[in-house]
Design a protein around this motif. Structure first.
Motif, PDB file in Angstrom:
ATOM      1  N   MET A   1       0.812  -1.215   0.000  1.00  0.00           N
ATOM      2  CA  MET A   1       0.000   0.000   0.000  1.00  0.00           C
ATOM      3  C   MET A   1       0.853   1.276   0.000  1.00  0.00           C
ATOM      4  N   PRO A   2       1.907   1.374   0.822  1.00  0.00           N
ATOM      5  CA  PRO A   2       2.768   2.565   0.734  1.00  0.00           C
ATOM      6  C   PRO A   2       3.438   2.709  -0.630  1.00  0.00           C
ATOM      7  N   ILE A   3       3.803   1.584  -1.264  1.00  0.00           N
ATOM      8  CA  ILE A   3       4.399   1.644  -2.599  1.00  0.00           C
ATOM      9  C   ILE A   3       3.375   2.183  -3.596  1.00  0.00           C
ATOM     10  N   ASN A   4       2.139   1.735  -3.473  1.00  0.00           N
ATOM     11  CA  ASN A   4       1.070   2.208  -4.348  1.00  0.00           C
ATOM     12  C   ASN A   4       0.852   3.711  -4.159  1.00  0.00           C
TER      13      ASN A   4
ATOM     14  N   ILE B   1      19.686   1.541   5.645  1.00  0.00           N
ATOM     15  CA  ILE B   1      18.980   2.389   4.675  1.00  0.00           C
ATOM     16  C   ILE B   1      18.105   3.401   5.404  1.00  0.00           C
ATOM     17  N   LEU B   2      17.469   2.971   6.488  1.00  0.00           N
ATOM     18  CA  LEU B   2      16.624   3.865   7.286  1.00  0.00           C
ATOM     19  C   LEU B   2      17.443   5.027   7.848  1.00  0.00           C
TER      20      LEU B   2
ATOM     21  N   LEU C   1      10.341   7.989   2.942  1.00  0.00           N
ATOM     22  CA  LEU C   1       9.620   7.463   4.097  1.00  0.00           C
ATOM     23  C   LEU C   1       8.454   6.577   3.675  1.00  0.00           C
ATOM     24  N   LEU C   2       7.841   6.885   2.522  1.00  0.00           N
ATOM     25  CA  LEU C   2       6.775   6.041   1.998  1.00  0.00           C
ATOM     26  C   LEU C   2       7.274   4.618   1.773  1.00  0.00           C
ATOM     27  N   CYS C   3       8.402   4.511   1.108  1.00  0.00           N
ATOM     28  CA  CYS C   3       8.940   3.189   0.772  1.00  0.00           C
ATOM     29  C   CYS C   3       9.533   2.496   1.992  1.00  0.00           C
ATOM     30  N   LEU C   4      10.062   3.284   2.946  1.00  0.00           N
ATOM     31  CA  LEU C   4      10.539   2.681   4.188  1.00  0.00           C
ATOM     32  C   LEU C   4       9.370   2.144   5.005  1.00  0.00           C
ATOM     33  N   ALA C   5       8.239   2.858   4.953  1.00  0.00           N
ATOM     34  CA  ALA C   5       7.037   2.372   5.638  1.00  0.00           C
ATOM     35  C   ALA C   5       6.642   1.010   5.088  1.00  0.00           C
TER      36      ALA C   5
ATOM     37  N   SER D   1       6.820  -2.150   7.519  1.00  0.00           N
ATOM     38  CA  SER D   1       5.493  -2.678   7.831  1.00  0.00           C
ATOM     39  C   SER D   1       5.469  -4.191   7.661  1.00  0.00           C
ATOM     40  N   ILE D   2       6.140  -4.709   6.631  1.00  0.00           N
ATOM     41  CA  ILE D   2       6.146  -6.162   6.440  1.00  0.00           C
ATOM     42  C   ILE D   2       7.011  -6.851   7.495  1.00  0.00           C
TER      43      ILE D   2
END
Length: 482
Positions: free
Chosen positions: A202-205, A419-420, A432-436, A440-441
């Motif tokens: 979802m964050p990737i989307n 990376i974070l 931050l979107l992609c780190l989320a 999250s996984i």
């Protein structure tokens, strides 16, 4: 140039085939074997190995050889340790060194090989590649589940018999029976796996929407939100809404200049997913309910007076009141460990109502009875067949030990933490979107399991780690080459 094209095309094929392979696990096609190994798995291993070999030939790095040495040492020690496992404490155990090593190499080492390919070929895998591939993965997963649901050709999310749905999304307003019969996972193997994957995608989307706030990208977000509710698990359905709200708030924290179009798209997504959740017939409150059920005075009396002579009869007669599922009596019979079951029926029965707690108690008991001081360091093995407690890291601790977690899971966590750290210095919303996504996984792995130790989620984890490494591109070179 030929080498680069081969690696790129094979990588695309790998990400598409991992979805197909997951679907085929439910079919007889998966049963075709060569020396007791699925032909599909052999093809899969070959598919991942080719770009890895092409990469390691050209880009030989000392750290790869160091890791391989550590892995071989661990596999040797782990094999010796599990061979000492006393199977009389757990008759379901089928200790098999070959099967054990094959499982570790296929499930844990193969994704690491793929991660090496992505990280060492930044000239091939740029941001544009990851965006296109992400759109393909999300589209295939969401549209296949939705279409199969509409056609009533989808598998029910929670069905051990691979039962097809009899009702679809249009029955939301009419159906009055068990709401789980409306859940859908398409033709994918496991609802829990798909939930974890969709949650982290979802964050990737939303990242794709942030980069290009188009109607097409907004529709893809809305379709994914709808499908996550259709899957019907807490992680997917409630997670879809919570993740979107979280990233909406994060946008205001990290961006001084606001994109009104993107804000409107986020609001539309939140409202749409909220409406779908409200009108859906799923009772998510039930999924959180582990309340104590009142025990009758008779059952309480027998529990307090249980002994080795009568414990089997008592458990069989009052198992519902003690909240003991037949599954646990099958895998760990009362006759096998009467002392254990006496303690179980005398404690708060809400603990027994939680399958994960009871699985963990059984596993701790087995290790205690095995009485091997190296079990916590090296694990008792996947082929011990102890139940998956649906909490990754904890489950891996039991089967692989502390050393196994460090060697088999540590690289994923270590690389993403580095990376974070690098991304937080930049503090960009897109990073931050992609780190989320990746964290999250990793969080879902602990909260509901079915991530680490499962091929499909592991390769998605690797893929989004590769994406994050591109957004924080200086980190990889800085860490290993300076």
């Amino acid at each position: 140039m030929k080498r680069e094209k081969i690696i790129k095309y094979l990588t695309v094929l790998i990400m598409i085939f991992v979805m197909i392979l997951n679907m085929l696990r439910n079919t007889s096609v998966y049963d075709y074997k060569f020396y007791n190994i699925s032909l599909l798995e052999l093809f899969w291993i070959t598919l991942v190995s080719i770009p890895f070999i092409l990469t390691i030939i050209k880009k030989r790095k000392n750290y790869t050889y160091l890791y391989l040495i550590l892995l071989m040492v661990y596999l040797l020690l782990h094999s010796v340790n599990i061979n000492r496992f006393d199977q009389s404490f757990f008759p379901l155990a089928t200790i098999n060194i070959f099967k054990e090593i094959y499982y570790i190499l296929r499930i844990y080492t193969l994704p690491l090989m793929f991660l090496y390919v992505l990280l060492e070929n930044k000239d091939i895998f740029n941001k544009e590649f990851y965006c296109k591939m992400s759109r393909i993965i999300i589209s295939v997963m969401t549209f296949s589940i939705l279409i199969l649901n509409v056609l009533k050709l989808s598998l029910i999310s929670y069905s051990s018999t691979n039962e097809f749905i009899k009702y679809n999304i249009f029955d939301f307003f009419l159906y009055k029976g068990d709401s789980q019969m409306l859940t859908s996972r398409g033709w994918f193997n496991s609802a829990n796996e798909i939930s974890a994957i969709l949650f982290c995608l979802m964050p990737i989307n939303l990242y794709l929407l942030y980069k290009n706030n188009s109607i097409k990208n907004l529709i893809l977000v809305l379709i994914q939100g709808l499908v996550m509710v259709l899957v019907g698990t807490r992680v997917s359905a409630i997670g879809a809404l919570l993740m979107t709200i979280f990233l909406f708030l994060l946008y205001f924290i990290t961006n001084k200049k606001k994109k009104n179009g993107y804000i409107k798209s986020l609001i539309i997504s939140i409202v749409f997913i909220s409406i779908v959740l409200v009108i859906s017939p799923f009772d998510f409150k039930e999924k959180f309910n582990n309340s104590t059920i009142q025990i009758s005075d008779e059952a309480k009396y027998f529990a307090e007076n249980a002994n080795n002579d009568n414990i089997e009869e008592i458990v069989n007669k009052y198992k519902y009141e003690y909240r003991i599922n037949d599954y646990f009596l099958d895998i760990y019979p009362v006759s096998l460990d009467k002392e254990f079951w006496i303690n179980i029926i005398n404690r708060d029965n809400s603990l027994n109502n939680n399958n994960r707690v009871l699985k963990k108690d059984i596993e701790k008991r087995i290790i205690s009875l095995n009485n091997n001081k190296y079990d916590y360091l090296l694990g008792i093995g996947y082929t011990s067949n102890i139940p998956d407690i649906e909490r990754d890291y904890v489950y891996q601790f039991f089967i692989f030990g502390i050393l196994g977690i460090i060697i088999l899971i540590g690289p994923y966590i270590f690389i993403n933490i580095k990376i974070l750290i690098n991304s937080l210095k930049q503090f960009k919303y897109e990073n931050l979107l992609c780190l989320a996504s990746v964290f999250s996984i990793l969080a879902v792995a602990y909260l509901s399991g079915h991530v680490l130790g499962w091929s499909f989620p592991m390769f998605i984890l690797v893929f989004i780690t590769g994406l994050n490494s591109v957004l924080g591109s200086d980190l990889w070179k800085y860490f290993f080459y300076n």
